[in-house]
Design a protein around this motif. Sequence first.
Motif, PDB file in Angstrom:
ATOM      1  N   VAL A   1       0.867  -1.178   0.000  1.00  0.00           N
ATOM      2  CA  VAL A   1       0.000   0.000   0.000  1.00  0.00           C
ATOM      3  C   VAL A   1       0.906   1.231   0.000  1.00  0.00           C
ATOM      4  O   VAL A   1       1.737   1.409   0.891  1.00  0.00           O
ATOM      5  N   ALA A   2       0.756   2.059  -1.037  1.00  0.00           N
ATOM      6  CA  ALA A   2       1.630   3.214  -1.205  1.00  0.00           C
ATOM      7  C   ALA A   2       0.884   4.537  -1.188  1.00  0.00           C
ATOM      8  O   ALA A   2       1.490   5.586  -0.982  1.00  0.00           O
ATOM      9  N   ALA A   3      -0.428   4.491  -1.419  1.00  0.00           N
ATOM     10  CA  ALA A   3      -1.213   5.727  -1.467  1.00  0.00           C
ATOM     11  C   ALA A   3      -2.666   5.384  -1.206  1.00  0.00           C
ATOM     12  O   ALA A   3      -3.106   4.258  -1.472  1.00  0.00           O
ATOM     13  N   THR A   4      -3.393   6.366  -0.699  1.00  0.00           N
ATOM     14  CA  THR A   4      -4.817   6.133  -0.452  1.00  0.00           C
ATOM     15  C   THR A   4      -5.574   7.446  -0.352  1.00  0.00           C
ATOM     16  O   THR A   4      -5.002   8.501  -0.068  1.00  0.00           O
ATOM     17  N   ALA A   5      -6.872   7.325  -0.596  1.00  0.00           N
ATOM     18  CA  ALA A   5      -7.813   8.418  -0.366  1.00  0.00           C
ATOM     19  C   ALA A   5      -9.187   7.784  -0.136  1.00  0.00           C
ATOM     20  O   ALA A   5      -9.489   6.731  -0.700  1.00  0.00           O
ATOM     21  N   PHE A   6      -9.974   8.423   0.687  1.00  0.00           N
ATOM     22  CA  PHE A   6     -11.334   7.957   0.966  1.00  0.00           C
ATOM     23  C   PHE A   6     -12.309   8.962   0.368  1.00  0.00           C
ATOM     24  O   PHE A   6     -12.220  10.159   0.657  1.00  0.00           O
ATOM     25  N   LEU A   7     -13.218   8.472  -0.477  1.00  0.00           N
ATOM     26  CA  LEU A   7     -14.251   9.300  -1.091  1.00  0.00           C
ATOM     27  C   LEU A   7     -15.520   9.118  -0.258  1.00  0.00           C
ATOM     28  O   LEU A   7     -16.024   7.996  -0.146  1.00  0.00           O
ATOM     29  N   THR A   8     -15.992  10.208   0.326  1.00  0.00           N
ATOM     30  CA  THR A   8     -17.106  10.116   1.268  1.00  0.00           C
ATOM     31  C   THR A   8     -18.285  10.956   0.784  1.00  0.00           C
ATOM     32  O   THR A   8     -18.133  12.142   0.476  1.00  0.00           O
ATOM     33  N   PHE A   9     -19.442  10.313   0.742  1.00  0.00           N
ATOM     34  CA  PHE A   9     -20.658  10.970   0.295  1.00  0.00           C
ATOM     35  C   PHE A   9     -21.213  11.874   1.398  1.00  0.00           C
ATOM     36  O   PHE A   9     -21.004  11.622   2.582  1.00  0.00           O
ATOM     37  N   ASN A  10     -21.933  12.895   0.978  1.00  0.00           N
ATOM     38  CA  ASN A  10     -22.603  13.788   1.915  1.00  0.00           C
ATOM     39  C   ASN A  10     -23.865  13.126   2.450  1.00  0.00           C
ATOM     40  O   ASN A  10     -24.584  12.470   1.711  1.00  0.00           O
ATOM     41  N   THR A  11     -24.123  13.347   3.714  1.00  0.00           N
ATOM     42  CA  THR A  11     -25.352  12.844   4.309  1.00  0.00           C
ATOM     43  C   THR A  11     -26.488  13.860   4.165  1.00  0.00           C
ATOM     44  O   THR A  11     -27.645  13.506   4.334  1.00  0.00           O
ATOM     45  N   TYR A  12     -26.146  15.085   3.847  1.00  0.00           N
ATOM     46  CA  TYR A  12     -27.152  16.130   3.665  1.00  0.00           C
ATOM     47  C   TYR A  12     -27.605  16.113   2.210  1.00  0.00           C
ATOM     48  O   TYR A  12     -26.809  16.356   1.304  1.00  0.00           O
ATOM     49  N   ARG A  13     -28.861  15.808   1.969  1.00  0.00           N
ATOM     50  CA  ARG A  13     -29.353  15.568   0.603  1.00  0.00           C
ATOM     51  C   ARG A  13     -29.159  16.754  -0.330  1.00  0.00           C
ATOM     52  O   ARG A  13     -29.029  16.569  -1.531  1.00  0.00           O
ATOM     53  N   LEU A  14     -29.140  17.970   0.169  1.00  0.00           N
ATOM     54  CA  LEU A  14     -28.958  19.132  -0.706  1.00  0.00           C
ATOM     55  C   LEU A  14     -27.502  19.306  -1.138  1.00  0.00           C
ATOM     56  O   LEU A  14     -27.203  20.157  -1.975  1.00  0.00           O
ATOM     57  N   MET A  15     -26.623  18.483  -0.583  1.00  0.00           N
ATOM     58  CA  MET A  15     -25.208  18.513  -0.965  1.00  0.00           C
ATOM     59  C   MET A  15     -24.756  17.179  -1.554  1.00  0.00           C
ATOM     60  O   MET A  15     -23.567  16.916  -1.666  1.00  0.00           O
ATOM     61  N   ALA A  16     -25.708  16.372  -1.966  1.00  0.00           N
ATOM     62  CA  ALA A  16     -25.392  15.038  -2.472  1.00  0.00           C
ATOM     63  C   ALA A  16     -24.719  15.055  -3.843  1.00  0.00           C
ATOM     64  O   ALA A  16     -24.268  14.020  -4.313  1.00  0.00           O
ATOM     65  N   HIS A  17     -24.610  16.219  -4.466  1.00  0.00           N
ATOM     66  CA  HIS A  17     -24.005  16.324  -5.796  1.00  0.00           C
ATOM     67  C   HIS A  17     -22.484  16.502  -5.749  1.00  0.00           C
ATOM     68  O   HIS A  17     -21.844  16.628  -6.778  1.00  0.00           O
ATOM     69  N   TRP A  18     -21.901  16.516  -4.575  1.00  0.00           N
ATOM     70  CA  TRP A  18     -20.438  16.531  -4.452  1.00  0.00           C
ATOM     71  C   TRP A  18     -20.043  15.618  -3.304  1.00  0.00           C
ATOM     72  O   TRP A  18     -20.845  15.282  -2.455  1.00  0.00           O
ATOM     73  N   LEU A  19     -18.783  15.183  -3.311  1.00  0.00           N
ATOM     74  CA  LEU A  19     -18.308  14.314  -2.236  1.00  0.00           C
ATOM     75  C   LEU A  19     -17.018  14.866  -1.648  1.00  0.00           C
ATOM     76  O   LEU A  19     -16.376  15.747  -2.215  1.00  0.00           O
ATOM     77  N   TRP A  20     -16.689  14.320  -0.489  1.00  0.00           N
ATOM     78  CA  TRP A  20     -15.473  14.699   0.235  1.00  0.00           C
ATOM     79  C   TRP A  20     -14.343  13.745  -0.122  1.00  0.00           C
ATOM     80  O   TRP A  20     -14.570  12.557  -0.297  1.00  0.00           O
ATOM     81  N   LEU A  21     -13.140  14.259  -0.159  1.00  0.00           N
ATOM     82  CA  LEU A  21     -11.943  13.435  -0.277  1.00  0.00           C
ATOM     83  C   LEU A  21     -11.196  13.571   1.044  1.00  0.00           C
ATOM     84  O   LEU A  21     -10.808  14.676   1.438  1.00  0.00           O
ATOM     85  N   TYR A  22     -11.045  12.452   1.745  1.00  0.00           N
ATOM     86  CA  TYR A  22     -10.411  12.445   3.059  1.00  0.00           C
ATOM     87  C   TYR A  22      -9.157  11.572   3.062  1.00  0.00           C
ATOM     88  O   TYR A  22      -9.045  10.623   2.285  1.00  0.00           O
ATOM     89  N   THR A  23      -8.271  11.884   3.986  1.00  0.00           N
ATOM     90  CA  THR A  23      -7.113  11.057   4.306  1.00  0.00           C
ATOM     91  C   THR A  23      -6.340  10.724   3.023  1.00  0.00           C
ATOM     92  O   THR A  23      -6.107   9.566   2.686  1.00  0.00           O
ATOM     93  N   VAL A  24      -5.956  11.769   2.325  1.00  0.00           N
ATOM     94  CA  VAL A  24      -5.183  11.651   1.087  1.00  0.00           C
ATOM     95  C   VAL A  24      -3.720  11.476   1.480  1.00  0.00           C
ATOM     96  O   VAL A  24      -3.133  12.344   2.124  1.00  0.00           O
ATOM     97  N   MET A  25      -3.147  10.310   1.102  1.00  0.00           N
ATOM     98  CA  MET A  25      -1.778  10.004   1.555  1.00  0.00           C
ATOM     99  C   MET A  25      -0.974   9.311   0.465  1.00  0.00           C
ATOM    100  O   MET A  25      -1.493   8.466  -0.253  1.00  0.00           O
TER     101      MET A  25
END
Length: 174
Positions: free
Chosen positions: A72-96
């Motif tokens: 394992v050399a790199a990672t990122a977590f793509l996380t969906f919004n729980t708020y329905r009015l923001m469901a058209h974009w996602l978060w990128l977390y723990t980019v390494m």
Amino acid sequence: MPLTFTLDPAVTPDLRDGLLDLWTDVSNAGGAVGFVPPVERETVRPELLKHFTAMAEGWTRLLVGHDEQGRVAATAFLTFNTYRLMAHWLWLYTVMVHPRHQGKGYGRDLLAAAADAARGIEGIGAVRLTCRGGLGLERFYASCGYKEVGRIPGAIRVAPGDDRDDVIMLLPLD
């Protein structure tokens, strides 16, 4: 040699251990991924388990890059919004990217793979992330197409008397 990226790999003990090692090594090298060095694997483990729980609940997807040795050399977590009015974009977390691989362009490859993964998800039009100010990370993300859209001064306390800005970045996928 480029990394091999996989979206939503099976969570095996080897993957779990590789992610723990990556997160610990990145943190101890000064990476801005939620910890301040020194950090041990057992300190990181509960945070990784939170990501795994979100994956099991369908809120998060894992993108992992393996090097030519299969580590394992790199990672990122793509996380969906729980708020329905923001469901058209996602978060990128723990980019390494592992410190032994930095400076090889793998960070750009990781962000490109994350953007491609997000484009493949119906209804997603943008990727949002935050980064710790004071490390030049916002310049790196900007060079990958992200735009700074907000900044909260002093929101991240690294140590007493060392407060950093929380920088909000957005990558439109259109």
